[in-house]
Motif scaffolding. Sequence first.
Motif, PDB file in Angstrom:
ATOM      1  N   SER A  84      -6.580  -2.859  -9.718  1.00 20.23           N
ATOM      2  CA  SER A  84      -5.313  -3.122 -10.395  1.00 20.23           C
ATOM      3  C   SER A  84      -5.352  -2.634 -11.834  1.00 20.23           C
ATOM      4  O   SER A  84      -4.382  -2.062 -12.348  1.00 20.23           O
ATOM      5  N   ARG A  85      -6.498  -2.865 -12.484  1.00 13.45           N
ATOM      6  CA  ARG A  85      -6.647  -2.409 -13.871  1.00 13.45           C
ATOM      7  C   ARG A  85      -6.618  -0.886 -13.942  1.00 13.45           C
ATOM      8  O   ARG A  85      -6.026  -0.301 -14.860  1.00 13.45           O
ATOM      9  N   ILE A  86      -7.246  -0.225 -12.996  1.00 13.37           N
ATOM     10  CA  ILE A  86      -7.231   1.242 -12.958  1.00 13.37           C
ATOM     11  C   ILE A  86      -5.809   1.746 -12.725  1.00 13.37           C
ATOM     12  O   ILE A  86      -5.340   2.665 -13.410  1.00 13.37           O
ATOM     13  N   TYR A  87      -5.122   1.139 -11.772  1.00 11.87           N
ATOM     14  CA  TYR A  87      -3.735   1.527 -11.458  1.00 11.87           C
ATOM     15  C   TYR A  87      -2.848   1.366 -12.690  1.00 11.87           C
ATOM     16  O   TYR A  87      -2.017   2.241 -12.996  1.00 11.87           O
ATOM     17  N   GLU A  88      -3.019   0.251 -13.391  1.00 16.29           N
ATOM     18  CA  GLU A  88      -2.216  -0.004 -14.594  1.00 16.29           C
ATOM     19  C   GLU A  88      -2.444   1.080 -15.645  1.00 16.29           C
ATOM     20  O   GLU A  88      -1.512   1.530 -16.315  1.00 16.29           O
ATOM     21  N   LYS A  89      -3.693   1.533 -15.781  1.00 16.03           N
ATOM     22  CA  LYS A  89      -4.015   2.573 -16.751  1.00 16.03           C
ATOM     23  C   LYS A  89      -3.376   3.908 -16.360  1.00 16.03           C
ATOM     24  O   LYS A  89      -2.881   4.647 -17.214  1.00 16.03           O
ATOM     25  N   LEU A  90      -3.345   4.195 -15.064  1.00 17.33           N
ATOM     26  CA  LEU A  90      -2.815   5.484 -14.602  1.00 17.33           C
ATOM     27  C   LEU A  90      -1.302   5.577 -14.754  1.00 17.33           C
ATOM     28  O   LEU A  90      -0.781   6.600 -15.209  1.00 17.33           O
ATOM     29  N   VAL A  91      -0.589   4.543 -14.332  1.00 16.60           N
ATOM     30  CA  VAL A  91       0.879   4.636 -14.268  1.00 16.60           C
ATOM     31  C   VAL A  91       1.587   3.738 -15.274  1.00 16.60           C
ATOM     32  O   VAL A  91       2.821   3.715 -15.323  1.00 16.60           O
ATOM     33  N   ASN A  92       0.796   2.990 -16.054  1.00 16.74           N
ATOM     34  CA  ASN A  92       1.358   2.102 -17.075  1.00 16.74           C
ATOM     35  C   ASN A  92       2.252   1.013 -16.484  1.00 16.74           C
ATOM     36  O   ASN A  92       3.225   0.594 -17.103  1.00 16.74           O
ATOM     37  N   ILE A  93       1.932   0.604 -15.275  1.00 18.08           N
ATOM     38  CA  ILE A  93       2.667  -0.483 -14.612  1.00 18.08           C
ATOM     39  C   ILE A  93       1.640  -1.454 -14.035  1.00 18.08           C
ATOM     40  O   ILE A  93       0.704  -1.038 -13.351  1.00 18.08           O
ATOM     41  N   THR A  94       1.825  -2.735 -14.309  1.00 20.65           N
ATOM     42  CA  THR A  94       0.919  -3.738 -13.759  1.00 20.65           C
ATOM     43  C   THR A  94       1.366  -4.113 -12.353  1.00 20.65           C
ATOM     44  O   THR A  94       2.498  -4.567 -12.167  1.00 20.65           O
ATOM     45  N   PRO A  95       0.520  -3.917 -11.337  1.00 17.91           N
ATOM     46  CA  PRO A  95       0.910  -4.263  -9.967  1.00 17.91           C
ATOM     47  C   PRO A  95       0.981  -5.769  -9.791  1.00 17.91           C
ATOM     48  O   PRO A  95       0.338  -6.517 -10.543  1.00 17.91           O
ATOM     49  N   PRO A  96       1.765  -6.256  -8.834  1.00 19.65           N
ATOM     50  CA  PRO A  96       1.810  -7.704  -8.588  1.00 19.65           C
ATOM     51  C   PRO A  96       0.447  -8.222  -8.165  1.00 19.65           C
ATOM     52  O   PRO A  96      -0.324  -7.511  -7.516  1.00 19.65           O
TER      53      PRO A  96
END
Length: 370
Positions: free
Chosen positions: A100-112
């Motif tokens: 989730s932290r990696i995803y947030e860094k890539l797309v600037n969106i925090t997943p649920p």
Amino acid sequence: MSKDMLLWDETLFSNGEILEFDYLPDYFAHRDSQMQSLQFSLKPALRGMRPVNCLVKGPPGTGKTTAVMKVFNEMKEYTDNVIFVKVNCQMDSTRFAVVSRIYEKLVNITPPSSGVAFRRLFEKVIKYLLDANKTLVVALDDINYLFPEGHADEVMYSLLRVHEQYPGARISVIAIISDVGIPYNFDPRVGSVFLPEEIAFPRYELDEIGDIIDNRIKHSFFQDVVSAEARDKIVYYVDRTGDLRIGIDLLKRSGLNAERRASRTISIEDVEKAYEASRLLHLCRNIKSLSDHEKTLLGLIAKDSSLQTGDLYKLFHEITGLGYTRFYEIIEKMHVSRLIDADFSGKGMRGRTRYVMPAYDSKDILKCLE
């Protein structure tokens, strides 16, 4: 009013930001060989290749995370094709939380935090990397916190073997381990693909500590604020604990203590008073990261360290309703995290008694739990 008294609108700090824990210092000495090893390992990414994985290890407060972040920042100036992500495994302590932290860094969106399967989120990360033709370098800071419940192997396996299922995906891992004398082992399936460059960060020598503290004093306080005696006392405390972060925190707290006295200089008394608070800093930070159930168990241990494991479990179960498996997992986690000492006595696999003792003074633990 005496000229030696600090006016209400005056301060001793010329640049207090330098004494914050998340500050990345320009002056980063005595770690040249470690920096060179990190740079050499990550250099292949500049040519579109997968970087060499790294295992960065050493006692707490020896510059491991700072070195990695400085190399990340340096490399960002030379390439736009590499994405650097640091994950604090003390806070993000599951496979889903890490991704989730990696995803947030890539797309600037925090997943649920719920309702999304790990596989689906992981596939989104890989699709992003492939579509953008990017290389991902992940620093797993304090990966120690992923070991007790098996999450370290899950995370490493997912990241390091991704190219087998997704050809062309390039992911490298820098595992940062605070070496506190507790053994750690990766699953053989992980070890066979991790194959890291091992980079050791030893404790700073006394003269190195003095040099680093002098530099922080020079750039964070106005001239002649820190007395020679106060400076030497701070260096002594850092050398005794082996943790440079203690020294940085001591400088800040000592300065605030002097300001509270409206003094223009920091005295030994200011330092000693600051140390009473600073010595508990990392203990309280570690305890703060625990779950409510983990804090409950630690509190029981701190209140009565004479309890045998069986009696301790009964109390824990009465309060939380949790079973023995979860109880045992928490014991292991806190043992690895150096919050408790847990040792067996007796021979054989059956009938052994496990003694669980707080690794710190019980009063200090209970104070942090308040």
